[in-house]
Design a protein around this motif. Sequence first.
Motif, PDB file in Angstrom:
ATOM      1  N   ARG A   1       2.953 -13.715  -7.615  1.00 30.55           N
ATOM      2  CA  ARG A   1       1.914 -14.034  -6.455  1.00 30.55           C
ATOM      3  C   ARG A   1       2.127 -15.414  -5.782  1.00 30.55           C
ATOM      4  NH1 ARG A   1      -3.045 -11.013  -8.325  1.00 30.55           N
ATOM      5  NH2 ARG A   1      -2.529  -9.790 -10.053  1.00 30.55           N
ATOM      6  N   GLY A   2       1.522 -15.293  -4.216  1.00 31.50           N
ATOM      7  CA  GLY A   2       1.904 -16.601  -3.814  1.00 31.50           C
ATOM      8  C   GLY A   2       1.000 -17.736  -4.628  1.00 31.50           C
ATOM      9  N   ASN A   3       1.829 -18.817  -4.437  1.00 28.67           N
ATOM     10  CA  ASN A   3       1.353 -20.357  -5.091  1.00 28.67           C
ATOM     11  C   ASN A   3       1.795 -20.191  -6.660  1.00 28.67           C
ATOM     12  OD1 ASN A   3       0.493 -21.885  -3.075  1.00 28.67           O
ATOM     13  ND2 ASN A   3      -1.376 -20.646  -2.756  1.00 28.67           N
ATOM     14  N   GLU A   4       2.350 -19.146  -7.268  1.00 29.40           N
ATOM     15  CA  GLU A   4       2.477 -18.916  -8.477  1.00 29.40           C
ATOM     16  C   GLU A   4       3.838 -19.839  -8.807  1.00 29.40           C
ATOM     17  OE1 GLU A   4       2.449 -15.662 -11.950  1.00 29.40           O
ATOM     18  OE2 GLU A   4       3.223 -14.991 -10.098  1.00 29.40           O
ATOM     19  N   LEU A   5       3.674 -20.607 -10.160  1.00 26.13           N
ATOM     20  CA  LEU A   5       4.744 -21.457 -10.742  1.00 26.13           C
ATOM     21  C   LEU A   5       5.602 -20.524 -11.337  1.00 26.13           C
ATOM     22  CD1 LEU A   5       2.945 -24.717 -11.697  1.00 26.13           C
ATOM     23  CD2 LEU A   5       4.052 -24.062  -9.504  1.00 26.13           C
ATOM     24  N   VAL A   6       7.081 -20.394 -11.016  1.00 25.16           N
ATOM     25  CA  VAL A   6       8.111 -19.734 -11.952  1.00 25.16           C
ATOM     26  C   VAL A   6       9.176 -20.407 -11.891  1.00 25.16           C
ATOM     27  CG1 VAL A   6       7.008 -17.375 -10.959  1.00 25.16           C
ATOM     28  CG2 VAL A   6       8.970 -18.515  -9.850  1.00 25.16           C
ATOM     29  N   TYR A   7       9.979 -20.072 -12.909  1.00 23.02           N
ATOM     30  CA  TYR A   7      11.359 -20.422 -12.928  1.00 23.02           C
ATOM     31  C   TYR A   7      12.459 -19.577 -13.128  1.00 23.02           C
ATOM     32  CZ  TYR A   7      10.814 -19.985 -18.140  1.00 23.02           C
ATOM     33  OH  TYR A   7      10.733 -19.583 -19.376  1.00 23.02           O
ATOM     34  N   PHE A   8      13.800 -19.860 -12.885  1.00 20.13           N
ATOM     35  CA  PHE A   8      14.738 -19.060 -13.037  1.00 20.13           C
ATOM     36  C   PHE A   8      15.994 -19.926 -13.379  1.00 20.13           C
ATOM     37  CE2 PHE A   8      14.628 -19.804  -8.540  1.00 20.13           C
ATOM     38  CZ  PHE A   8      15.876 -20.182  -8.179  1.00 20.13           C
ATOM     39  N   TYR A   9      17.122 -19.115 -13.833  1.00 16.87           N
ATOM     40  CA  TYR A   9      18.487 -19.845 -14.254  1.00 16.87           C
ATOM     41  C   TYR A   9      19.471 -19.535 -13.372  1.00 16.87           C
ATOM     42  CZ  TYR A   9      16.073 -20.615 -18.688  1.00 16.87           C
ATOM     43  OH  TYR A   9      15.188 -20.903 -19.771  1.00 16.87           O
ATOM     44  N   ALA A  10      20.292 -20.561 -13.011  1.00 20.03           N
ATOM     45  CA  ALA A  10      21.311 -20.172 -12.105  1.00 20.03           C
ATOM     46  C   ALA A  10      22.524 -21.201 -12.530  1.00 20.03           C
ATOM     47  CB  ALA A  10      20.744 -21.000 -10.906  1.00 20.03           C
ATOM     48  N   THR A  11      23.444 -21.289 -11.599  1.00 22.25           N
ATOM     49  CA  THR A  11      24.677 -21.714 -12.093  1.00 22.25           C
ATOM     50  C   THR A  11      25.175 -22.479 -10.699  1.00 22.25           C
ATOM     51  OG1 THR A  11      26.098 -19.770 -11.487  1.00 22.25           O
ATOM     52  CG2 THR A  11      25.742 -20.234 -13.674  1.00 22.25           C
ATOM     53  N   GLY A  12      26.058 -23.319 -10.714  1.00 24.49           N
ATOM     54  CA  GLY A  12      26.882 -23.715  -9.733  1.00 24.49           C
ATOM     55  C   GLY A  12      26.000 -24.892  -8.581  1.00 24.49           C
ATOM     56  N   LEU A  13      25.247 -25.616  -9.157  1.00 24.71           N
ATOM     57  CA  LEU A  13      24.134 -26.391  -8.448  1.00 24.71           C
ATOM     58  C   LEU A  13      24.811 -27.752  -8.334  1.00 24.71           C
ATOM     59  CD1 LEU A  13      20.656 -25.159  -9.369  1.00 24.71           C
ATOM     60  CD2 LEU A  13      22.309 -24.205  -7.597  1.00 24.71           C
ATOM     61  N   GLY A  14      25.875 -27.963  -8.925  1.00 26.06           N
ATOM     62  CA  GLY A  14      26.584 -29.402  -8.632  1.00 26.06           C
ATOM     63  C   GLY A  14      26.139 -30.558  -9.710  1.00 26.06           C
ATOM     64  N   PRO A  15      26.708 -31.703  -9.180  1.00 24.71           N
ATOM     65  CA  PRO A  15      26.615 -32.698 -10.163  1.00 24.71           C
ATOM     66  C   PRO A  15      24.963 -33.029 -10.505  1.00 24.71           C
ATOM     67  CG  PRO A  15      27.627 -33.654  -8.220  1.00 24.71           C
ATOM     68  CD  PRO A  15      27.406 -32.185  -7.951  1.00 24.71           C
ATOM     69  N   VAL A  16      24.957 -33.512 -11.797  1.00 27.76           N
ATOM     70  CA  VAL A  16      23.485 -33.889 -12.339  1.00 27.76           C
ATOM     71  C   VAL A  16      23.362 -35.363 -12.592  1.00 27.76           C
ATOM     72  CG1 VAL A  16      22.954 -31.473 -12.983  1.00 27.76           C
ATOM     73  CG2 VAL A  16      24.205 -33.204 -14.669  1.00 27.76           C
ATOM     74  N   THR A  17      22.191 -35.932 -12.662  1.00 32.60           N
ATOM     75  CA  THR A  17      22.004 -37.257 -13.506  1.00 32.60           C
ATOM     76  C   THR A  17      21.965 -37.063 -15.023  1.00 32.60           C
ATOM     77  OG1 THR A  17      19.539 -36.859 -13.440  1.00 32.60           O
ATOM     78  CG2 THR A  17      20.469 -38.333 -11.478  1.00 32.60           C
ATOM     79  N   ASN A  18      22.382 -38.013 -15.593  1.00 34.66           N
ATOM     80  CA  ASN A  18      22.392 -37.841 -17.268  1.00 34.66           C
ATOM     81  C   ASN A  18      23.220 -36.871 -17.865  1.00 34.66           C
ATOM     82  OD1 ASN A  18      21.660 -38.879 -19.678  1.00 34.66           O
ATOM     83  ND2 ASN A  18      19.859 -37.287 -19.847  1.00 34.66           N
ATOM     84  N   ALA A  19      24.246 -36.529 -17.323  1.00 32.72           N
ATOM     85  CA  ALA A  19      25.026 -35.655 -17.423  1.00 32.72           C
ATOM     86  C   ALA A  19      25.715 -35.554 -18.879  1.00 32.72           C
ATOM     87  CB  ALA A  19      26.396 -35.383 -16.491  1.00 32.72           C
TER      88      ALA A  19
END
Length: 151
Positions: A56-74
């Motif tokens: 639904r609109g405004n609902e909080l969700v999450y998904f998993y992914a790959t290939g998003l590049g460099p991160v902090t605290n790697a």
Amino acid sequence: LVGPTARVSVQFGAAASEEIQVPVVEFQPGIFASGSFGIVVRSADNTLVTEARPGRGNELVYFYATGLGPVTNAPTTGAASPSGPLAEVRNTPEVRLGADRCEVLFAGLAPGFVGIYQVNVRLPASVLPGLANLTISAGGSTSREVRVPVQ
């Protein structure tokens, strides 16, 4: 192949595959899916968004992914991502559901997993009901579309 490459093989017990040469790129976004449907989870109760229970609109969700590049605290190569402080992407990706942008609340390595990104978003209020295409873009590259049921 253009650009840097690496030679890769897979080993399981005493058996190993042949080595293949693969390109090494900083960004190659992809969303985890089952067939053409994105695996999207409601933040409120950790249940899947499905055709029987669309997002639904405004609902909080999450998904998993790959290939998003460099991160902090790697974490070190092959180690699970830390739960604190989190390993957040250095450049916030753009997430779209249909023609609408999703508000990205978190994008980084999923705590306790190796090499898997978690992306937390707020679904746009203006999304049209039906099967919407979800994409994520990072570093000038865009994932393939996955479908997400919304109402």
